[in-house]
Scaffold this active site. Structure first.
Site, short mmCIF file in Angstrom:
data_model
loop_
_atom_site.label_atom_id
_atom_site.label_comp_id
_atom_site.label_asym_id
_atom_site.label_seq_id
_atom_site.Cartn_x
_atom_site.Cartn_y
_atom_site.Cartn_z
N LYS A 93 7.69 20.18 5.83
CA LYS A 93 6.67 20.95 5.13
C LYS A 93 6.22 20.21 3.86
CE LYS A 93 7.80 23.66 8.53
NZ LYS A 93 8.78 24.73 8.43
N ARG A 107 22.91 5.44 13.33
CA ARG A 107 23.24 6.88 13.32
C ARG A 107 24.09 7.21 12.09
NH1 ARG A 107 27.45 8.23 15.72
NH2 ARG A 107 27.05 7.24 17.73
N TYR A 140 13.49 32.76 8.33
CA TYR A 140 12.66 31.94 9.22
C TYR A 140 13.01 32.25 10.69
CZ TYR A 140 10.87 27.78 11.53
OH TYR A 140 10.21 26.92 12.38
N ASP A 145 17.61 28.11 1.42
CA ASP A 145 16.54 27.37 2.10
C ASP A 145 15.39 27.29 1.10
OD1 ASP A 145 14.27 26.64 3.55
OD2 ASP A 145 14.94 27.64 5.38
C1 LIG Z 1 9.87 25.26 9.26
C2 LIG Z 1 11.02 25.92 8.61
C3 LIG Z 1 12.33 25.71 9.04
C4 LIG Z 1 12.65 24.86 10.26
O1 LIG Z 1 12.38 23.51 10.05
P1 LIG Z 1 11.93 22.48 11.21
O2 LIG Z 1 11.68 21.25 10.45
O3 LIG Z 1 10.72 23.07 11.86
O4 LIG Z 1 13.07 22.40 12.17
C5 LIG Z 1 13.35 26.31 8.34
N1 LIG Z 1 13.10 27.11 7.28
C6 LIG Z 1 11.85 27.36 6.85
C7 LIG Z 1 11.65 28.24 5.67
C8 LIG Z 1 10.77 26.77 7.50
O5 LIG Z 1 9.53 27.03 7.07
#
Ligand SMILES: *Cc1c(COP(=O)(O)O)cnc(C)c1O
Length: 395
Positions: free
Chosen positions: A196, A46, A99, A171
């Protein structure tokens, strides 16, 4: 090192004992100690794990930064930043287009604990200037945004935030460090849904926080261990593997997005295309300034009914109807019923998220096949019923 070289070499020397050119998966919970409290840099997974560590080194380097912490999801990464910096009575300023999961976390988890969530249109810099004050702790933005791919001026927003003493969190999931380097534009922390484009194969869920200032990063790094939202070693290894082809993938994603956006603008069943690479896009000029490409995502407004939008998204051959984005396989999504369903309908309407807005994540397939799939799907809808006919059937 250039970007592509970093994805393959940063933090990834051949394994010293055997010479293996690919880092092993350190699938272990704990580490044998030399004497009590005396270890080789790792004591419990962890807290730290060699496979995860390698991934953190690469991610920091790709953002041109010094620190990174990987989490079990993008939202776990966001939670660590918000828990570290957003205390009861302090404020976070966010754009309307954020998001859906971030929106839910802010309003369902942090707001009930006394945190102040203020939404403002980030394309209106005077409005941002008005709401950001000394009580603002965080100015949080995505660019391009999800799902309308609006582009915000990160450097200008950072100047406003810093003048008020607030931190800027970007982000960078949609743009990726390949097309956008937020630290060079003034960001204090960068957050990713690694799920992603970074991992890139739709086979895991993971997040990361990246920092370029030890003092700003440290409270988040502490919470990686203290809150414990870490990913397993195997998922870290999969991301390391996915990253090695990131430049190749991003070039193809961008080529496909451009081809798809251009084809959609020509179709009679498309009312409006959202893609920062189109000169008609409201954020095109800012995107040209602050990005080195326009990313891989395209959204569009169908000229039709919500039922037709649902039928279209379910009818495609290569675009799988599903949540998520940024994988080698093409995905299509109807945000109002899927990724953004947790935003109340009235708020969606206020934000311009209509029931016929369709989001596309072109994969790494051939541009010709992807364009044909979309055009055939739109053609299958037939001509748009004229206004009198529409009214007679009540749509
Ligand atoms: C998918 C996404 C998130 C969240 O991420 P997870 O891996 O699904 O928890 C946050 N910001 C954006 C822009 C996203 O596309």
């Amino acid at each position: 090192m250039d970007f592509a070289t970093k994805t393959i070499h940063a933090g990834q020397p051949s394994e010293p004992q055997t010479g293996a050119v690919v880092s092993p998966i350190f699938q272990t919970t704990t580490y044998q100690q030399i004497g009590p409290g005396e270890h080789r840099g790792f004591d419990y997974t962890r807290t730290s794990n060699p496979t995860r560590k390698r991934l953190e080194v690469v991610l920091a380097e790709l953002e041109g930064a010094s620190h990174a912490a990987v989490f079990g999801s993008g939202l776990a990464a966001e939670n660590a930043i918000l828990t570290a910096y957003l205390k009861p009575g302090t404020e976070i300023v966010v754009p309307g287009d954020v998001y859906g999961g971030t929106f839910r976390m802010l309003h369902k988890v942090f707001e009930p604990n006394g945190c102040i969530i203020t939404r403002v249109d980030f394309s209106d810099l005077a409005a941002v200037q008005r709401v950001v004050t000394s009580r603002t702790k965080i100015v949080w933005l995505e660019s391009p945004t999800n799902p309308r791919l609006l582009v915000y001026d990160i450097a200008a927003i950072s100047r406003i935030a810093h003048a008020a003493g607030a931190l800027v969190v970007v982000d960078n999931t949609f743009a990726t460090p390949y097309f956008q380097q937020p630290f060079a534009l003034g960001a204090d922390l960068v957050v990713h849904s690694v799920t992603k484009y970074l991992a890139g194969h739709s086979d895991l869920v993971q997040g990361a926080v990246i920092g370029n200032d030890a003092a700003i990063f440290e409270p988040v790094g502490f919470l990686q261990n203290a809150l414990g939202g870490v990913p397993g070693p195997f998922d870290c290894w999969l991301t390391l593997r996915g990253l090695k082809t990131m430049e190749l993938r991003m070039l193809r994603h961008a080529e496909n997005a451009t081809a798809v956006a251009e084809a959609l603008t020509k179709h009679s069943r498309v009312r409006r295309v959202y893609f920062p690479g189109l000169p008609s896009h409201p954020g095109h000029d800012i995107a040209r300034r602050q990005m080195t490409g326009f990313g891989g995502m395209v959204s569009f407004e169908l000229d039709g009914t919500p039922e037709e939008a649902a039928a279209f998204t379910s009818s495609l051959k290569y675009f799988a109807l599903g949540e998520s984005l940024g994988g080698v396989r093409a995905l299509v999504c109807l945000p109002c019923k899927m990724t953004h369903a947790s935003i109340p309908a009235a708020t969606r309407a206020e934000l311009g998220l209509s029931d016929t807005l369709i989001r596309l994540s072109p994969g790494c397939e051939s541009p010709r096949d992807l364009v044909a799939d979309l055009v055939e799907g739109l053609d299958r809808l037939g001509a748009r019923a004229n206004k009198a006919e529409r009214e007679s059937v009540g749509v």
